[in-house]
Design a protein around this motif. Structure first.
Motif, mmCIF file in Angstrom:
data_model
loop_
_atom_site.group_PDB
_atom_site.id
_atom_site.type_symbol
_atom_site.label_atom_id
_atom_site.label_comp_id
_atom_site.label_asym_id
_atom_site.label_seq_id
_atom_site.Cartn_x
_atom_site.Cartn_y
_atom_site.Cartn_z
ATOM 1 N N LEU A 100 6.286 0.681 -8.776
ATOM 2 C CA LEU A 100 4.965 1.284 -8.891
ATOM 3 C C LEU A 100 4.012 0.792 -7.803
ATOM 4 O O LEU A 100 4.002 -0.389 -7.447
ATOM 5 N N ILE A 101 3.208 1.708 -7.310
ATOM 6 C CA ILE A 101 2.113 1.405 -6.387
ATOM 7 C C ILE A 101 0.839 1.927 -7.054
ATOM 8 O O ILE A 101 0.795 3.078 -7.489
ATOM 9 N N ILE A 102 -0.195 1.102 -7.119
ATOM 10 C CA ILE A 102 -1.395 1.451 -7.881
ATOM 11 C C ILE A 102 -2.558 1.742 -6.942
ATOM 12 O O ILE A 102 -2.945 0.908 -6.118
ATOM 13 N N GLU A 103 -3.121 2.922 -7.081
ATOM 14 C CA GLU A 103 -4.367 3.296 -6.398
ATOM 15 C C GLU A 103 -5.369 3.629 -7.500
ATOM 16 O O GLU A 103 -5.286 4.685 -8.118
ATOM 17 N N ASP A 104 -6.315 2.739 -7.758
ATOM 18 C CA ASP A 104 -7.162 2.863 -8.954
ATOM 19 C C ASP A 104 -8.637 3.053 -8.658
ATOM 20 O O ASP A 104 -9.489 2.710 -9.476
ATOM 21 N N GLN A 105 -8.942 3.642 -7.486
ATOM 22 C CA GLN A 105 -10.345 3.833 -7.109
ATOM 23 C C GLN A 105 -10.768 5.300 -7.027
ATOM 24 O O GLN A 105 -11.957 5.601 -7.091
ATOM 25 N N GLY A 149 -3.728 11.140 -11.581
ATOM 26 C CA GLY A 149 -4.093 10.935 -12.980
ATOM 27 C C GLY A 149 -4.473 12.207 -13.705
ATOM 28 O O GLY A 149 -5.287 12.998 -13.221
ATOM 29 N N HIS A 150 -3.857 12.424 -14.862
ATOM 30 C CA HIS A 150 -4.201 13.534 -15.741
ATOM 31 C C HIS A 150 -3.720 13.189 -17.141
ATOM 32 O O HIS A 150 -3.199 12.095 -17.370
ATOM 33 N N ALA A 151 -3.908 14.103 -18.082
ATOM 34 C CA ALA A 151 -3.661 13.759 -19.482
ATOM 35 C C ALA A 151 -2.675 14.685 -20.174
ATOM 36 O O ALA A 151 -2.664 14.769 -21.401
ATOM 37 N N GLU A 180 -2.197 21.330 -2.132
ATOM 38 C CA GLU A 180 -2.926 21.816 -0.963
ATOM 39 C C GLU A 180 -3.919 20.769 -0.469
ATOM 40 O O GLU A 180 -4.142 20.629 0.746
ATOM 41 N N THR A 181 -4.518 20.011 -1.372
ATOM 42 C CA THR A 181 -5.465 18.969 -0.982
ATOM 43 C C THR A 181 -4.764 17.853 -0.231
ATOM 44 O O THR A 181 -5.263 17.365 0.791
ATOM 45 N N PHE A 182 -3.600 17.433 -0.717
ATOM 46 C CA PHE A 182 -2.828 16.408 -0.010
ATOM 47 C C PHE A 182 -2.401 16.907 1.359
ATOM 48 O O PHE A 182 -2.505 16.188 2.365
ATOM 49 N N ASN A 209 -7.987 11.259 -4.470
ATOM 50 C CA ASN A 209 -6.562 11.008 -4.741
ATOM 51 C C ASN A 209 -5.768 11.082 -3.442
ATOM 52 O O ASN A 209 -4.940 10.207 -3.146
ATOM 53 N N ALA A 210 -6.011 12.138 -2.672
ATOM 54 C CA ALA A 210 -5.265 12.345 -1.430
ATOM 55 C C ALA A 210 -5.659 11.326 -0.370
ATOM 56 O O ALA A 210 -4.792 10.689 0.249
ATOM 57 N N ALA A 211 -6.953 11.162 -0.149
ATOM 58 C CA ALA A 211 -7.412 10.269 0.919
ATOM 59 C C ALA A 211 -7.029 8.823 0.656
ATOM 60 O O ALA A 211 -6.519 8.124 1.551
ATOM 61 N N PHE A 212 -7.241 8.359 -0.570
ATOM 62 C CA PHE A 212 -6.965 6.956 -0.873
ATOM 63 C C PHE A 212 -5.457 6.690 -0.944
ATOM 64 O O PHE A 212 -5.004 5.603 -0.588
ATOM 65 N N SER A 213 -4.693 7.667 -1.393
ATOM 66 C CA SER A 213 -3.236 7.502 -1.418
ATOM 67 C C SER A 213 -2.688 7.391 -0.001
ATOM 68 O O SER A 213 -1.815 6.552 0.278
ATOM 69 N N ARG A 214 -3.180 8.232 0.898
ATOM 70 C CA ARG A 214 -2.726 8.188 2.286
ATOM 71 C C ARG A 214 -3.018 6.823 2.898
ATOM 72 O O ARG A 214 -2.150 6.215 3.543
ATOM 73 N N ARG A 215 -4.225 6.317 2.676
ATOM 74 C CA ARG A 215 -4.597 5.009 3.243
ATOM 75 C C ARG A 215 -3.742 3.896 2.657
ATOM 76 O O ARG A 215 -3.331 2.970 3.373
ATOM 77 N N LEU A 216 -3.467 3.977 1.378
ATOM 78 C CA LEU A 216 -2.675 2.931 0.735
ATOM 79 C C LEU A 216 -1.246 2.921 1.273
ATOM 80 O O LEU A 216 -0.662 1.852 1.504
ATOM 81 N N LEU A 217 -0.678 4.103 1.492
ATOM 82 C CA LEU A 217 0.666 4.166 2.061
ATOM 83 C C LEU A 217 0.693 3.564 3.461
ATOM 84 O O LEU A 217 1.649 2.885 3.842
#
Length: 256
Positions: free
Chosen positions: A110-115, A38-40, A154-156, A122-130
């Motif tokens: 679309l896959i939604i990670e909204d937490q 997420g960014h703007a 780099e964070t991912f 972003n990295a940790a929750f995306s990995r778990r969701l996948l």
């Protein structure tokens, strides 16, 4: 804020490095999944949506409520995206379906990670969701605000390595921002549109702040600091440009 020509050159050196781009030209995108944090920055979002709409690549949208949420709401309101969502991921999902100019991204794409509230989450929750979705992602495109692109990738990469997982990450900022003159006015170039870009003070603040976070010292995010990412080598030209800009009190005061 007045930027000298030398200031502009230094900032361009920095932003070119921050917006690391592994996706060149108009080549066909190949990946198991794309993850958009997420960014703007509206031109980046629109460019990603339009290009991904022409593929079958799943798009994971990652973002809860964070620093960019209100900026994102404002940017989307300006282009008539209708959404009462509170999370960045759901706002982006609504925008993806409504704003893809060539063909709409399909909702099932679309896959939604909204937490998540920050880059690390972003990295940790995306990995778990996948993992939960049993989506075997070996080749992953990472999309973020161009100025945050290098640190986010780099964070991912660090999160996957920390969890003992292997994946190839492709960094895709959609465009690489550079400062230039148009009609004697300093503008941010590189994007398809001027609408929804950074205010100049935010641009400078982010560029300088990102270098500080990427430097591997006690104030950075690397192993010698907070340990959020692995070691990153900052090129001499980027370090020199950053030091020169940080030596100016007005510019250094912008860094958060």
């Amino acid at each position: 804020m007045i930027l000298t020509p030398q200031n502009v050159d230094h900032l361009n050196t920095i932003s070119h490095w921050l917006a690391v781009n592994d996706v060149n030209g108009e080549q066909e995108l190949h990946a198991d999944v794309a993850i958009l944090a997420g960014h703007a920055v509206l031109p980046g979002l629109l460019g990603a949506f339009t290009r991904l709409a022409a593929t079958e690549i799943p798009l994971l949208l990652s973002g809860g409520i964070g620093h960019s949420t209100e900026l994102l709401k404002t940017a989307l309101h300006a282009v008539q995206v209708n959404s009462d969502a509170s999370s960045e991921a759901q706002l982006l999902a609504n925008a993806a379906v409504q704003l893809s100019s060539m063909s709409s991204i399909k909702a099932e794409q679309l896959i939604i990670e909204d937490q998540s509230r920050n880059c690390g989450e972003n990295a940790a929750f995306s990995r778990r969701l996948l993992l939960t979705r049993e989506l075997a992602a070996q080749r992953i495109i990472v999309i973020q605000d161009p100025l945050m692109q290098r640190r986010t990738t780099e964070t991912f990469r660090h999160e996957w390595q920390r969890q003992g997982q292997q994946a190839d990450f492709l960094s895709w900022p959609v465009f690489v921002p550079q400062l230039g003159l148009q009609n004697d006015q300093l503008v941010i170039e590189g994007a398809a549109s001027q609408q929804g870009l950074w205010a100049l003070d935010r641009y400078v603040s982010m560029a300088l702040g990102e270098v500080r976070r990427l430097r591997d010292d006690k104030e950075g995010y690397g192993p010698l600091g907070l340990g959020f990412i692995g070691h990153v080598d900052v090129p001499h030209a980027v370090e020199h440009a950053w030091q020169r800009l940080m030596a100016e009190p007005e510019l250094a005061a912008l860094v958060r």
